[in-house]
Design a protein around this motif. Structure first.
Motif, PDB file in Angstrom:
ATOM      1  N   GLU A 291      24.203 -25.667  -9.335  1.00 43.95           N
ATOM      2  CA  GLU A 291      24.622 -26.774 -10.180  1.00 43.95           C
ATOM      3  C   GLU A 291      26.028 -27.213  -9.789  1.00 43.95           C
ATOM      4  O   GLU A 291      26.809 -26.424  -9.250  1.00 43.95           O
ATOM      5  CB  GLU A 291      24.601 -26.366 -11.652  1.00 43.95           C
TER       6      GLU A 291
ATOM      7  N   TYR B  80      21.760 -30.152 -12.036  1.00 42.21           N
ATOM      8  CA  TYR B  80      21.049 -28.927 -11.658  1.00 42.21           C
ATOM      9  C   TYR B  80      20.108 -29.244 -10.500  1.00 42.21           C
ATOM     10  O   TYR B  80      19.395 -30.259 -10.521  1.00 42.21           O
ATOM     11  CB  TYR B  80      20.243 -28.393 -12.839  1.00 42.21           C
ATOM     12  N   TYR B  81      20.095 -28.370  -9.504  1.00 39.05           N
ATOM     13  CA  TYR B  81      19.221 -28.585  -8.351  1.00 39.05           C
ATOM     14  C   TYR B  81      18.751 -27.248  -7.796  1.00 39.05           C
ATOM     15  O   TYR B  81      19.356 -26.198  -8.030  1.00 39.05           O
ATOM     16  CB  TYR B  81      19.934 -29.390  -7.258  1.00 39.05           C
ATOM     17  N   THR B  82      17.632 -27.286  -7.065  1.00 37.79           N
ATOM     18  CA  THR B  82      17.013 -26.090  -6.488  1.00 37.79           C
ATOM     19  C   THR B  82      16.889 -26.269  -4.985  1.00 37.79           C
ATOM     20  O   THR B  82      16.410 -27.313  -4.516  1.00 37.79           O
ATOM     21  CB  THR B  82      15.619 -25.856  -7.094  1.00 37.79           C
TER      22      THR B  82
ATOM     23  N   ILE C  88      15.489 -30.073  -4.637  1.00 39.57           N
ATOM     24  CA  ILE C  88      14.819 -30.634  -5.822  1.00 39.57           C
ATOM     25  C   ILE C  88      15.798 -30.619  -6.996  1.00 39.57           C
ATOM     26  O   ILE C  88      16.413 -29.584  -7.296  1.00 39.57           O
ATOM     27  CB  ILE C  88      13.563 -29.814  -6.174  1.00 39.57           C
ATOM     28  N   PHE C  89      15.963 -31.779  -7.640  1.00 41.87           N
ATOM     29  CA  PHE C  89      16.849 -31.885  -8.791  1.00 41.87           C
ATOM     30  C   PHE C  89      16.063 -31.605 -10.081  1.00 41.87           C
ATOM     31  O   PHE C  89      14.957 -32.138 -10.276  1.00 41.87           O
ATOM     32  CB  PHE C  89      17.495 -33.267  -8.849  1.00 41.87           C
ATOM     33  N   ASN C  90      16.642 -30.766 -10.964  1.00 36.53           N
ATOM     34  CA  ASN C  90      15.979 -30.338 -12.188  1.00 36.53           C
ATOM     35  C   ASN C  90      16.714 -30.882 -13.410  1.00 36.53           C
ATOM     36  O   ASN C  90      17.928 -31.088 -13.388  1.00 36.53           O
ATOM     37  CB  ASN C  90      15.937 -28.809 -12.275  1.00 36.53           C
ATOM     38  N   SER C  91      15.945 -31.045 -14.496  1.00 32.84           N
ATOM     39  CA  SER C  91      16.500 -31.394 -15.809  1.00 32.84           C
ATOM     40  C   SER C  91      17.376 -32.649 -15.751  1.00 32.84           C
ATOM     41  O   SER C  91      18.489 -32.682 -16.290  1.00 32.84           O
ATOM     42  CB  SER C  91      17.306 -30.211 -16.370  1.00 32.84           C
TER      43      SER C  91
ATOM     44  N   SER D 214      17.090 -37.466  -6.862  1.00 29.05           N
ATOM     45  CA  SER D 214      16.567 -37.299  -8.217  1.00 29.05           C
ATOM     46  C   SER D 214      15.910 -38.577  -8.716  1.00 29.05           C
ATOM     47  O   SER D 214      15.968 -39.622  -8.062  1.00 29.05           O
ATOM     48  CB  SER D 214      17.713 -36.900  -9.151  1.00 29.05           C
TER      49      SER D 214
ATOM     50  N   THR E  77      15.089 -25.391  -1.559  1.00 28.04           N
ATOM     51  CA  THR E  77      13.782 -24.893  -1.135  1.00 28.04           C
ATOM     52  C   THR E  77      13.947 -23.736  -0.162  1.00 28.04           C
ATOM     53  O   THR E  77      15.040 -23.434   0.312  1.00 28.04           O
ATOM     54  CB  THR E  77      12.965 -26.024  -0.482  1.00 28.04           C
TER      55      THR E  77
ATOM     56  N   GLN F  45      18.972 -21.581  -7.320  1.00 27.42           N
ATOM     57  CA  GLN F  45      19.287 -22.422  -8.465  1.00 27.42           C
ATOM     58  C   GLN F  45      20.790 -22.690  -8.481  1.00 27.42           C
ATOM     59  O   GLN F  45      21.588 -21.776  -8.662  1.00 27.42           O
ATOM     60  CB  GLN F  45      18.856 -21.723  -9.765  1.00 27.42           C
TER      61      GLN F  45
END
Length: 408
Positions: free
Chosen positions: A90, A41-43, A24-27, A120, A45, A88
């Motif tokens: 990046e 930034y990515y998370t 999952i890509f964040n921000s 994303s 799972t 978390q």
């Protein structure tokens, strides 16, 4: 992390959409200002485990395969996958490698198998202006965007169907390959059994040959009057044997067999009456051997036909075949030369070689150079009756040993 010249692992086919949710890509911003580095930034799972060759690429929206990336960066493997901080992650993209147009792009996480594991939302590379503060979208633009989304969904479904079809074809090809491998193993097993049968048959022939030698030794006492003539012929054969040794250097086993037969040659004296009876038995034995040879040749031919398909993939066997063919031609020339030398010797002695000669080919001791036309070799090629006592003259090359009956 810096850009590398190595190409990342990619795939020509999009996989199932469910893989996209494993990273999952964040921000992710709606747009990034050109000329500056950007951080992705990515998370990860819970059930996803990153690998060394995983990478994150920037793709133009509408891409169909992972080969269409604009630029990419290798991911960093976390030290401890169980820790919360390891989830978390990046990566930073340098401004030099980023797109210069204002098309829509998105981040995609691709594993080392070329499978997309996360994507994303779209974004652009353009400078900030007042229009970004308020965006007014008309109904026609909304409908156009919805229509474009529908087309993308349709195209995505078609790609999924194509992926399923290709996966099915791959499965069928794997099954076919497995079947061919099983057939290959079966042919290898048959070949191994045939080689074992050939070895057993060879041992049987050697035993029969030893029995014939013992019979010849028992009859040697009745031929003492031929001793002087045998000694003369033995001296000539010794000279001829030295010439043949030059042609078969490196084949130590065959040379030892030749020397052994030379030593036994002086002890073989045959009487005329017993020789005729023995010749009749040998003729029967030759006929049996010919039948066995024909049967073995048929079996060998059947095995050769079965191996034709495999030989297409093993082209190097053709090179070996050519080498063996040249060796065969060379041996045939050497056989002709030895035959001429034997005829010359018999002519010098005033004997008739057509009525007194027969050949006994033996199998190659090393088993590495067999005549492709004879599976087991022919231990007898013919026996001629003679009205006078005779003696055996051994002649040898790399494929055969000749025995010539010479009348006194």
């Amino acid at each position: 992390m810096e850009e590398t010249v190595d190409d990342p692992p990619t795939s020509a086919v999009l996989l199932d959409h469910c893989h996209f949710s494993q990273v999952i890509f964040n921000s992710v911003e709606k747009f990034y200002i050109p000329g500056g580095d950007i951080t992705c930034y990515y998370t990860l799972t819970q059930h996803f485990i990153p690998r060394r060759k995983d990478w994150i690429g920037i793709f133009r929206v509408g891409w169909k395969t992972t080969r269409e990336y604009y630029t990419f960066m290798w991911v960093t493997l976390p030290v401890d996958l169980n820790s919360e901080s390891a989830k978390q992650q990046e990566v930073q993209f340098k401004a030099y490698y980023l797109p210069k147009d204002d098309e829509y792009y998105q981040f995609c996480y691709v594993d080392q198998d070329g499978v997309v594991r996360g994507a994303s939302i779209p974004f652009q590379f353009r400078p900030e202006n007042e229009e970004d503060i308020l965006v007014v979208t008309t109904q026609s633009e909304v409908e156009e965007i919805e229509q474009h989304n529908k087309e993308l969904c349709k195209e995505n479904r078609e790609l999924k169907d194509s992926c399923v079809s290709l996966q099915k074809q791959n499965s069928d090809m794997q099954a076919t390959l497995q079947k061919k491998q099983e057939e290959l193993e079966t042919l290898k097993s048959i070949n191994k059994k045939l080689e074992q049968t050939m070895k057993e048959q060879k041992d049987c022939w050697e035993i029969e040959l030893l029995q014939l030698k013992e019979q010849n030794q028992k009859m040697s006492s009745e031929n003492e009057k031929m001793g002087v003539r045998v000694d003369q012929l033995q001296a000539q054969l010794s000279n001829q044997g030295r010439e043949m040794e030059k042609l078969v250097q490196g084949v130590q086993d065959k040379t030892e067999q030749l020397e052994h037969l030379k030593e036994e040659n002086g002890q073989l004296f045959l009487s005329l009456t017993e020789q005729r009876e023995h010749q009749k038995k040998l003729e029967q034995t030759v006929e049996e051997m010919k039948q066995k040879e024909t049967t073995a040749a048929k079996k060998q031919q059947e095995l050769t036909d079965q191996n034709m398909d495999l030989s297409k993939r093993l082209s190097e066997n053709m090179i070996i075949h050519d080498v063996l063919q040249r060796e065969k031609e060379k041996m045939e020339k050497e056989n002709d030369y030895l035959k001429r030398e034997n005829n010359r010797l018999l002519s010098y002695m005033g004997l008739d070689c057509d009525s007194l000669s027969y050949q006994v080919p033996t199998s190659n001791q090393g088993g590495t150079r067999q005549d492709p036309g004879l599976v087991f070799g022919n231990p007898y090629s013919g026996i001629q009756e003679s009205s006078a006592p005779s003696l055996i003259v051994p002649m040898k090359n790399c494929s055969f040993i000749y025995f010539v009956l010479v009348g006194s």
